[in-house]
Write a protein that holds these residues in place. Structure first.
Motif, mmCIF file in Angstrom:
data_model
loop_
_atom_site.group_PDB
_atom_site.id
_atom_site.type_symbol
_atom_site.label_atom_id
_atom_site.label_comp_id
_atom_site.label_asym_id
_atom_site.label_seq_id
_atom_site.Cartn_x
_atom_site.Cartn_y
_atom_site.Cartn_z
ATOM 1 N N ALA A 177 0.828 -1.212 0.000
ATOM 2 C CA ALA A 177 0.000 0.000 0.000
ATOM 3 C C ALA A 177 0.861 1.260 0.000
ATOM 4 C CB ALA A 177 -0.945 -0.012 1.197
ATOM 5 N N SER A 178 2.014 1.214 0.645
ATOM 6 C CA SER A 178 2.884 2.399 0.667
ATOM 7 C C SER A 178 3.507 2.670 -0.703
ATOM 8 C CB SER A 178 3.968 2.242 1.741
ATOM 9 O OG SER A 178 4.779 1.124 1.450
ATOM 10 N N ASP A 179 3.654 1.629 -1.534
ATOM 11 C CA ASP A 179 4.184 1.817 -2.890
ATOM 12 C C ASP A 179 3.229 2.621 -3.772
ATOM 13 O OD1 ASP A 179 6.402 0.332 -2.185
ATOM 14 O OD2 ASP A 179 5.667 -1.521 -3.113
ATOM 15 N N VAL A 180 1.951 2.621 -3.414
ATOM 16 C CA VAL A 180 0.955 3.353 -4.208
ATOM 17 C C VAL A 180 1.261 4.845 -4.190
ATOM 18 C CG1 VAL A 180 -1.500 3.950 -4.386
ATOM 19 C CG2 VAL A 180 -0.824 1.596 -3.915
ATOM 20 N N VAL A 181 1.720 5.353 -3.040
ATOM 21 C CA VAL A 181 2.055 6.780 -2.930
ATOM 22 C C VAL A 181 3.154 7.137 -3.930
ATOM 23 C CG1 VAL A 181 2.934 8.581 -1.395
ATOM 24 C CG2 VAL A 181 1.334 6.861 -0.532
ATOM 25 N N THR A 182 4.181 6.313 -4.018
ATOM 26 C CA THR A 182 5.275 6.547 -4.961
ATOM 27 C C THR A 182 4.773 6.467 -6.399
ATOM 28 O OG1 THR A 182 6.750 5.502 -3.372
ATOM 29 C CG2 THR A 182 7.611 5.816 -5.583
ATOM 30 N N ALA A 183 3.905 5.494 -6.673
ATOM 31 C CA ALA A 183 3.378 5.324 -8.026
ATOM 32 C C ALA A 183 2.526 6.526 -8.431
ATOM 33 C CB ALA A 183 2.569 4.031 -8.114
ATOM 34 N N ILE A 184 1.705 7.030 -7.518
ATOM 35 C CA ILE A 184 0.885 8.205 -7.831
ATOM 36 C C ILE A 184 1.781 9.416 -8.064
ATOM 37 C CG2 ILE A 184 -0.767 9.847 -6.838
ATOM 38 C CD1 ILE A 184 -2.333 7.471 -5.794
ATOM 39 N N GLY A 185 2.875 9.493 -7.329
ATOM 40 C CA GLY A 185 3.848 10.566 -7.567
ATOM 41 C C GLY A 185 4.418 10.495 -8.968
ATOM 42 N N SER A 186 4.709 9.288 -9.459
ATOM 43 C CA SER A 186 5.243 9.160 -10.817
ATOM 44 C C SER A 186 4.184 9.512 -11.860
ATOM 45 C CB SER A 186 5.796 7.751 -11.059
ATOM 46 O OG SER A 186 4.769 6.804 -11.084
ATOM 47 N N VAL A 187 2.907 9.218 -11.552
ATOM 48 C CA VAL A 187 1.820 9.596 -12.469
ATOM 49 C C VAL A 187 1.720 11.117 -12.532
ATOM 50 C CG1 VAL A 187 -0.687 9.558 -12.789
ATOM 51 C CG2 VAL A 187 0.522 7.447 -12.195
ATOM 52 N N LEU A 188 1.783 11.776 -11.379
ATOM 53 C CA LEU A 188 1.727 13.246 -11.361
ATOM 54 C C LEU A 188 2.910 13.856 -12.106
ATOM 55 C CD1 LEU A 188 0.532 13.909 -7.705
ATOM 56 C CD2 LEU A 188 -0.768 14.173 -9.811
ATOM 57 N N HIS A 189 4.070 13.252 -11.954
ATOM 58 C CA HIS A 189 5.251 13.744 -12.670
ATOM 59 C C HIS A 189 5.041 13.590 -14.190
ATOM 60 C CE1 HIS A 189 9.390 14.771 -13.518
ATOM 61 N NE2 HIS A 189 9.497 13.663 -14.248
ATOM 62 N N ALA A 190 4.473 12.466 -14.602
ATOM 63 C CA ALA A 190 4.221 12.244 -16.035
ATOM 64 C C ALA A 190 3.227 13.267 -16.584
ATOM 65 C CB ALA A 190 3.717 10.822 -16.265
ATOM 66 N N GLU B 236 -5.680 3.005 -7.087
ATOM 67 C CA GLU B 236 -6.537 2.943 -5.901
ATOM 68 C C GLU B 236 -7.137 1.551 -5.743
ATOM 69 O OE1 GLU B 236 -8.809 3.784 -2.523
ATOM 70 O OE2 GLU B 236 -6.979 4.653 -3.330
ATOM 71 N N ALA B 237 -7.559 0.944 -6.836
ATOM 72 C CA ALA B 237 -8.088 -0.420 -6.783
ATOM 73 C C ALA B 237 -7.000 -1.396 -6.316
ATOM 74 C CB ALA B 237 -8.639 -0.827 -8.147
ATOM 75 N N LYS B 238 -5.798 -1.195 -6.804
ATOM 76 C CA LYS B 238 -4.669 -2.043 -6.382
ATOM 77 C C LYS B 238 -4.408 -1.878 -4.885
ATOM 78 C CE LYS B 238 -0.638 -4.273 -7.016
ATOM 79 N NZ LYS B 238 -0.330 -5.470 -7.701
ATOM 80 N N ARG B 239 -4.459 -0.628 -4.406
ATOM 81 C CA ARG B 239 -4.245 -0.361 -2.984
ATOM 82 C C ARG B 239 -5.300 -1.067 -2.138
ATOM 83 N NH1 ARG B 239 -6.511 2.099 0.852
ATOM 84 N NH2 ARG B 239 -8.047 3.092 -0.494
ATOM 85 N N ARG B 240 -6.561 -0.970 -2.557
ATOM 86 C CA ARG B 240 -7.633 -1.635 -1.809
ATOM 87 C C ARG B 240 -7.424 -3.149 -1.794
ATOM 88 N NH1 ARG B 240 -11.149 2.033 -4.599
ATOM 89 N NH2 ARG B 240 -11.739 0.307 -5.951
ATOM 90 N N ALA B 241 -7.035 -3.711 -2.934
ATOM 91 C CA ALA B 241 -6.795 -5.158 -3.006
ATOM 92 C C ALA B 241 -5.664 -5.557 -2.078
ATOM 93 C CB ALA B 241 -6.488 -5.571 -4.446
ATOM 94 N N ILE B 242 -4.590 -4.784 -2.069
ATOM 95 C CA ILE B 242 -3.452 -5.076 -1.185
ATOM 96 C C ILE B 242 -3.901 -5.016 0.274
ATOM 97 C CG2 ILE B 242 -1.247 -4.162 -0.345
ATOM 98 C CD1 ILE B 242 -0.660 -3.346 -3.281
ATOM 99 N N GLU B 243 -4.689 -3.996 0.614
ATOM 100 C CA GLU B 243 -5.152 -3.859 1.991
ATOM 101 C C GLU B 243 -6.057 -5.015 2.399
ATOM 102 O OE1 GLU B 243 -6.879 0.020 2.432
ATOM 103 O OE2 GLU B 243 -4.919 0.956 2.740
ATOM 104 N N ILE B 244 -6.914 -5.456 1.510
ATOM 105 C CA ILE B 244 -7.797 -6.582 1.823
ATOM 106 C C ILE B 244 -6.983 -7.844 2.081
ATOM 107 C CG2 ILE B 244 -9.516 -8.153 0.825
ATOM 108 C CD1 ILE B 244 -10.788 -5.640 -0.460
ATOM 109 N N VAL B 245 -5.982 -8.088 1.230
ATOM 110 C CA VAL B 245 -5.123 -9.258 1.433
ATOM 111 C C VAL B 245 -4.388 -9.142 2.766
ATOM 112 C CG1 VAL B 245 -3.054 -10.433 0.563
ATOM 113 C CG2 VAL B 245 -4.883 -9.796 -1.008
ATOM 114 N N GLU B 246 -3.900 -7.956 3.091
ATOM 115 C CA GLU B 246 -3.183 -7.740 4.346
ATOM 116 C C GLU B 246 -4.119 -7.946 5.541
ATOM 117 O OE1 GLU B 246 -0.122 -6.826 7.019
ATOM 118 O OE2 GLU B 246 -0.070 -7.405 4.915
ATOM 119 N N ILE B 247 -5.341 -7.440 5.454
ATOM 120 C CA ILE B 247 -6.308 -7.617 6.546
ATOM 121 C C ILE B 247 -6.631 -9.099 6.727
ATOM 122 C CG2 ILE B 247 -8.730 -7.230 7.184
ATOM 123 C CD1 ILE B 247 -8.376 -4.372 5.990
#
Length: 160
Positions: free
Chosen positions: A101-114, A133-144
């Motif tokens: 889930a923390s990797d999503v923040v970095t990925a969104i940063g790269s999208v904003l840079h693009a 966001e869908a990937k983040r939710r999926a990761i969180e569900i698996v983690e939970i």
């Protein structure tokens, strides 16, 4: 002399109770839970297809002839068939792998840079952000689920 609609008196309101339909279905429940069957087609569509059956090639040929003669509408129709408007395009840019889930923040940063460099349009970025966001939710569900499994395991070990 035509008679207008009969007016109801307030004391006659009880007489209409049987005539009022009210809510035909329970709240949250459809009248057709199964929905329209797959492959069902509208009568108009079937009628048009029956009319065009066997004539599609001749109509297409005539449309092309009219387009060659300069008919703008026929030209537009022909071009829409030859090269339809694209709904999206493949997007290629460097984005880090998203494994947590923390990797999503970095990925969104790269999208904003693009977007800021013009590699992506804002619409493409919005689409990618929703995918992330869908990937983040999926990761969180698996983690939970993983953490819940661990807690249940600890609880069952304590009970025995």
């Amino acid at each position: 002399m035509a008679e207008g609609p009969k007016r109801q008196r307030p004391d006659d309101a009880g007489n209409t109770a049987g005539k009022q339909r009210g809510r035909p279905f329970c709240k949250g429940r459809s009248g057709n839970p199964a929905g329209k069957p797959k492959g069902a087609r509208h009568r108009t569509t079937l009628a048009v297809e029956a009319l065009l059956e066997g004539e599609a090639e001749a109509i297409g040929r005539k449309c092309i002839e009219l387009a060659k003669e300069g008919d703008a509408v026929a030209l537009r129709l022909a071009m829409e068939r030859i090269a339809p408007v694209r709904r999206g395009r493949p997007v290629r840019f460097d984005m880090p792998a998203v494994a947590s889930a923390s990797d999503v923040v970095t990925a969104i940063g790269s999208v904003l840079h693009a977007v800021s460099t013009g590699e992506l349009t804002p619409e493409e970025a919005a689409t990618l952000a929703s995918v992330l966001e869908a990937k983040r939710r999926a990761i969180e569900i698996v983690e939970i689920e993983r953490r819940l499994g661990e807690l249940e395991g600890q609880l069952s070990r304590r009970n025995y």
